[in-house]
Motif scaffolding. Sequence first.
Motif, PDB file in Angstrom:
ATOM      1  N   ALA A  19      -2.688  -1.422  35.857  1.00  0.00           N
ATOM      2  CA  ALA A  19      -3.574  -2.718  36.223  1.00  0.00           C
ATOM      3  C   ALA A  19      -2.843  -3.666  37.474  1.00  0.00           C
ATOM      4  N   ILE A  20      -1.625  -3.865  37.500  1.00  0.00           N
ATOM      5  CA  ILE A  20      -1.046  -4.491  38.445  1.00  0.00           C
ATOM      6  C   ILE A  20      -1.168  -3.928  40.050  1.00  0.00           C
ATOM      7  N   ARG A  21      -0.941  -2.721  39.806  1.00  0.00           N
ATOM      8  CA  ARG A  21      -0.890  -2.026  41.141  1.00  0.00           C
ATOM      9  C   ARG A  21      -2.408  -1.899  41.843  1.00  0.00           C
ATOM     10  N   GLU A  22      -3.535  -1.897  40.888  1.00  0.00           N
ATOM     11  CA  GLU A  22      -4.953  -1.765  41.261  1.00  0.00           C
ATOM     12  C   GLU A  22      -5.274  -3.292  41.876  1.00  0.00           C
ATOM     13  N   SER A  23      -4.669  -4.219  41.064  1.00  0.00           N
ATOM     14  CA  SER A  23      -4.893  -5.622  41.540  1.00  0.00           C
ATOM     15  C   SER A  23      -4.472  -5.798  43.114  1.00  0.00           C
ATOM     16  N   ARG A  32     -12.715  -4.220  37.649  1.00  0.00           N
ATOM     17  CA  ARG A  32     -13.234  -3.701  36.617  1.00  0.00           C
ATOM     18  C   ARG A  32     -12.137  -2.794  35.535  1.00  0.00           C
ATOM     19  N   GLN A  33     -11.771  -1.917  36.321  1.00  0.00           N
ATOM     20  CA  GLN A  33     -10.596  -0.934  35.658  1.00  0.00           C
ATOM     21  C   GLN A  33      -9.402  -1.739  35.544  1.00  0.00           C
ATOM     22  N   ALA A  34      -8.806  -2.666  36.226  1.00  0.00           N
ATOM     23  CA  ALA A  34      -7.970  -3.354  36.172  1.00  0.00           C
ATOM     24  C   ALA A  34      -7.703  -4.295  34.879  1.00  0.00           C
ATOM     25  N   CYS A  35      -8.835  -4.789  34.860  1.00  0.00           N
ATOM     26  CA  CYS A  35      -9.266  -5.819  33.634  1.00  0.00           C
ATOM     27  C   CYS A  35      -9.303  -4.933  32.546  1.00  0.00           C
ATOM     28  N   PHE A  36      -9.674  -3.882  32.379  1.00  0.00           N
ATOM     29  CA  PHE A  36      -9.834  -3.034  31.194  1.00  0.00           C
ATOM     30  C   PHE A  36      -8.365  -2.873  30.918  1.00  0.00           C
ATOM     31  N   LEU A  37      -7.654  -2.028  31.749  1.00  0.00           N
ATOM     32  CA  LEU A  37      -6.311  -1.528  31.559  1.00  0.00           C
ATOM     33  C   LEU A  37      -5.396  -2.795  31.098  1.00  0.00           C
ATOM     34  N   ASN A  93     -17.693  -5.084  28.375  1.00  0.00           N
ATOM     35  CA  ASN A  93     -18.545  -5.300  29.090  1.00  0.00           C
ATOM     36  C   ASN A  93     -18.136  -4.949  30.624  1.00  0.00           C
ATOM     37  N   VAL A  94     -16.890  -5.036  31.005  1.00  0.00           N
ATOM     38  CA  VAL A  94     -16.435  -4.712  32.334  1.00  0.00           C
ATOM     39  C   VAL A  94     -16.429  -3.049  32.453  1.00  0.00           C
ATOM     40  N   ARG A  95     -17.232  -2.199  31.660  1.00  0.00           N
ATOM     41  CA  ARG A  95     -17.150  -0.797  31.699  1.00  0.00           C
ATOM     42  C   ARG A  95     -18.361  -0.483  32.087  1.00  0.00           C
ATOM     43  N   GLU A  98     -23.600  -3.969  34.433  1.00  0.00           N
ATOM     44  CA  GLU A  98     -23.819  -5.294  34.473  1.00  0.00           C
ATOM     45  C   GLU A  98     -22.581  -6.398  34.238  1.00  0.00           C
ATOM     46  N   GLY A  99     -21.787  -5.894  33.654  1.00  0.00           N
ATOM     47  CA  GLY A  99     -20.425  -6.631  33.425  1.00  0.00           C
ATOM     48  C   GLY A  99     -20.009  -7.119  34.608  1.00  0.00           C
ATOM     49  N   ARG A 100     -19.617  -8.419  35.206  1.00  0.00           N
ATOM     50  CA  ARG A 100     -19.085  -8.896  36.247  1.00  0.00           C
ATOM     51  C   ARG A 100     -17.538  -9.445  36.124  1.00  0.00           C
TER      52      ARG A 100
END
Length: 126
Positions: A19-23, A32-37, A93-95, A98-100
Amino acid sequence: MKQVAREWIEQADRDLSMAIRESRVRRAPNLRQACFLCHESAEKFLKACLIEAGIAFPRTHDLTLLLDLLIPHNPMAESWREQLLVLSAFSVNVRYPEGRVLPSDIRIAIRAAKFVRHQVRAYLET
């Protein structure tokens, strides 16, 4: 620490690191994926605590349910609830389209996941 709990901790650390790398990606980061992780990381940290305490848990992604199972064995874990609620917003919702997710969300999610990581490591003394 039980080996299986250690494995959950290691996977939680990998999720948070991803998640940190993606950010940090400058061009088209997958927020979305970073928040989900970040959510997944916290979930795995909680499950490691439950495994270490010998507490059975259902197959779930509900952070508050997992926390409620842990609190009888670690009442101090109640102080984690606020940050877990922050992360709960990033579970489903992030997946979906419609999830922002805003750039500020990933900073919030990483901060919450790091808090959970720190608390769990202190609890398990790893």
